[in-house]
Design an enzyme around this catalytic site. Structure first.
Site, PDB file in Angstrom:
ATOM      1  N   GLY A   1       8.953  53.975   5.470  1.00 14.82           N
ATOM      2  CA  GLY A   1       9.758  54.013   4.256  1.00 14.82           C
ATOM      3  C   GLY A   1      10.605  55.249   4.050  1.00 14.82           C
ATOM      4  O   GLY A   1      10.966  55.600   2.926  1.00 14.82           O
ATOM      5  N   THR A   2      10.973  55.955   5.130  1.00 14.03           N
ATOM      6  CA  THR A   2      11.825  57.145   4.937  1.00 14.03           C
ATOM      7  C   THR A   2      13.221  56.743   4.476  1.00 14.03           C
ATOM      8  O   THR A   2      13.867  57.463   3.727  1.00 14.03           O
ATOM      9  CB  THR A   2      11.937  57.983   6.223  1.00 14.03           C
ATOM     10  OG1 THR A   2      12.586  57.227   7.240  1.00 14.03           O
ATOM     11  CG2 THR A   2      10.566  58.464   6.690  1.00 14.03           C
TER      12      THR A   2
ATOM     13  N   LEU B   1      15.069  37.448   9.282  1.00 17.27           N
ATOM     14  CA  LEU B   1      15.299  36.430   8.247  1.00 17.27           C
ATOM     15  C   LEU B   1      15.974  35.207   8.874  1.00 17.27           C
ATOM     16  O   LEU B   1      16.817  35.339   9.773  1.00 17.27           O
ATOM     17  CB  LEU B   1      16.175  37.029   7.142  1.00 17.27           C
ATOM     18  CG  LEU B   1      15.523  38.185   6.356  1.00 17.27           C
ATOM     19  CD1 LEU B   1      16.573  38.927   5.548  1.00 17.27           C
ATOM     20  CD2 LEU B   1      14.413  37.640   5.448  1.00 17.27           C
TER      21      LEU B   1
ATOM     22  N   HIS C   1      20.609  50.176  11.209  1.00 16.59           N
ATOM     23  CA  HIS C   1      20.166  50.080  12.609  1.00 16.59           C
ATOM     24  C   HIS C   1      20.349  51.457  13.256  1.00 16.59           C
ATOM     25  O   HIS C   1      21.413  52.073  13.093  1.00 16.59           O
ATOM     26  CB  HIS C   1      20.966  49.008  13.360  1.00 16.59           C
ATOM     27  CG  HIS C   1      20.516  48.839  14.774  1.00 16.59           C
ATOM     28  ND1 HIS C   1      19.374  48.140  15.115  1.00 16.59           N
ATOM     29  CD2 HIS C   1      21.021  49.327  15.932  1.00 16.59           C
ATOM     30  CE1 HIS C   1      19.207  48.204  16.433  1.00 16.59           C
ATOM     31  NE2 HIS C   1      20.187  48.923  16.942  1.00 16.59           N
TER      32      HIS C   1
ATOM     33  N   GLU D   1      23.673  35.560  10.547  1.00 16.49           N
ATOM     34  CA  GLU D   1      22.659  34.834  11.329  1.00 16.49           C
ATOM     35  C   GLU D   1      22.479  35.403  12.742  1.00 16.49           C
ATOM     36  O   GLU D   1      21.532  35.079  13.444  1.00 16.49           O
ATOM     37  CB  GLU D   1      22.997  33.336  11.403  1.00 16.49           C
ATOM     38  CG  GLU D   1      24.274  32.961  12.120  1.00 16.49           C
ATOM     39  CD  GLU D   1      25.548  33.377  11.365  1.00 16.49           C
ATOM     40  OE1 GLU D   1      26.615  33.335  12.001  1.00 16.49           O
ATOM     41  OE2 GLU D   1      25.460  33.755  10.183  1.00 16.49           O
TER      42      GLU D   1
ATOM     43  N   ASP E   1      21.798  41.877  14.137  1.00 22.21           N
ATOM     44  CA  ASP E   1      22.691  43.063  14.246  1.00 22.21           C
ATOM     45  C   ASP E   1      24.145  42.663  14.459  1.00 22.21           C
ATOM     46  O   ASP E   1      24.942  43.439  14.994  1.00 22.21           O
ATOM     47  CB  ASP E   1      22.236  43.970  15.414  1.00 22.21           C
ATOM     48  CG  ASP E   1      20.813  44.464  15.190  1.00 22.21           C
ATOM     49  OD1 ASP E   1      20.061  44.543  16.181  1.00 22.21           O
ATOM     50  OD2 ASP E   1      20.435  44.720  14.025  1.00 22.21           O
TER      51      ASP E   1
ATOM     52  N   GLU F   1      20.880  58.080   9.270  1.00 23.64           N
ATOM     53  CA  GLU F   1      20.373  56.943   8.473  1.00 23.64           C
ATOM     54  C   GLU F   1      20.266  57.277   6.988  1.00 23.64           C
ATOM     55  O   GLU F   1      20.742  56.514   6.124  1.00 23.64           O
ATOM     56  CB  GLU F   1      19.009  56.513   8.998  1.00 23.64           C
ATOM     57  CG  GLU F   1      19.045  55.992  10.418  1.00 23.64           C
ATOM     58  CD  GLU F   1      17.684  55.597  10.921  1.00 23.64           C
ATOM     59  OE1 GLU F   1      16.908  55.026  10.152  1.00 23.64           O
ATOM     60  OE2 GLU F   1      17.409  55.827  12.108  1.00 23.64           O
TER      61      GLU F   1
HETATM   62  C1  GRF Z   1      14.242  53.337  11.209  1.00 21.23           C
HETATM   63  O1  GRF Z   1      14.322  53.839  12.518  1.00 21.23           O
HETATM   64  C2  GRF Z   1      15.407  52.438  10.960  1.00 21.23           C
HETATM   65  O2  GRF Z   1      16.574  52.803  11.628  1.00 21.23           O
HETATM   66  C3  GRF Z   1      14.926  51.151  11.526  1.00 21.23           C
HETATM   67  O3  GRF Z   1      13.527  51.101  11.313  1.00 21.23           O
HETATM   68  C4  GRF Z   1      13.054  52.409  11.063  1.00 21.23           C
HETATM   69  C5  GRF Z   1      12.521  52.422   9.661  1.00 21.23           C
HETATM   70  O4  GRF Z   1      12.002  53.632   9.341  1.00 21.23           O
HETATM   71  N1  GRF Z   1      15.593  50.066  10.867  1.00 21.23           N
HETATM   72  P1  GRF Z   1      11.504  53.884   7.824  1.00 21.23           P
HETATM   73  O5  GRF Z   1      10.459  52.826   7.518  1.00 21.23           O
HETATM   74  O6  GRF Z   1      12.712  53.759   6.939  1.00 21.23           O
HETATM   75  O7  GRF Z   1      10.957  55.275   7.861  1.00 21.23           O
END
Ligand code: GRF
Length: 198
Positions: free
Chosen positions: A14-15, A87, A103, A141, A144, A174
């Protein structure tokens, strides 16, 4: 002021959710409000982060139950933040340009089926790229495959391991572009609504 109702779907630490919560706190995310955090698995630490922020949480592996909950809460924007369940096309078709995904590479590199989490960084290091990064895109669908909204590049350092690279991509890319893209799409939803009522 009215804010778009956002659900964040999680499976792990959940970062990225935390980055969204911090953006909400700082005002960087102001056009949308996170009202629900949902995981497909009970042990996700992201759920602890949500509860600490006073946000409703739910756990279900079942897509039909997920759909019912999103409708019951009037969710207008779904953010996949490390959500590992793919999904269905039917589910995605109900939310055109309303599902965002983060991603951990510069799509179209290192993406598609089976390329998630640490595997992405392992592939980047194996290929020897000097620059990688992260992408926020709409979900359609094709895994990515949706429209790219934001990307941010990150340099690969000599001696990087998949773990050190993952951490840098999270911190430098991210956690920056996911809140920014979420705010931009939430703002657009409110603007579209205002135009409809003109
Ligand atoms: C991250 O590497 C994100 O890019 C990918 O999954 C991971 C999730 O990390 N989609 P977190 O749960 O948000 O820490």
């Amino acid at each position: 002021m009215r804010r778009a109702r956002i659900a964040v779907l999680v499976s792990g630490g959940g970062t990225n959710l935390q980055a969204l919560l911090d953006a909400q706190e700082s005002g960087a995310l102001q056009s949308g409000e996170i009202v629900l955090v949902l995981s497909d698995r009970p042990g996700a630490y992201a759920l602890t982060r949500a509860a600490a922020a006073g946000i409703e949480t739910a756990v279900t592996p079942d897509e039909a139950a997920l759909q019912r909950l999103l409708e019951a809460r009037g969710i207008e924007l779904i953010v996949l933040a490390g959500y590992l369940h793919i999904l269905s096309a039917a589910f995605v078709a109900r939310y055109p340009n309303r599902i965002l995904n983060i991603h951990p590479s510069l799509i179209p590199s290192f993406c598609g089926r089976g390329c998630y989490g640490l595997h992405v960084h392992e592939a980047a290091l194996r290929r020897g790229v000097k620059v990688t990064g992260a992408t926020v895109h709409f979900v359609n669908e094709i895994p990515d495959g949706g429209e790219i909204l934001l990307q941010k590049a990150v340099a690969v350092q000599p001696g990087d391991t998949p773990e050190t690279l993952q951490k840098r991509v999270m911190r430098e890319a991210e956690w920056v572009i996911l809140p920014a893209a979420t705010e931009a799409v939430a703002k657009r939803i409110l603007e579209e609504e205002r135009h409809e009522h003109l």
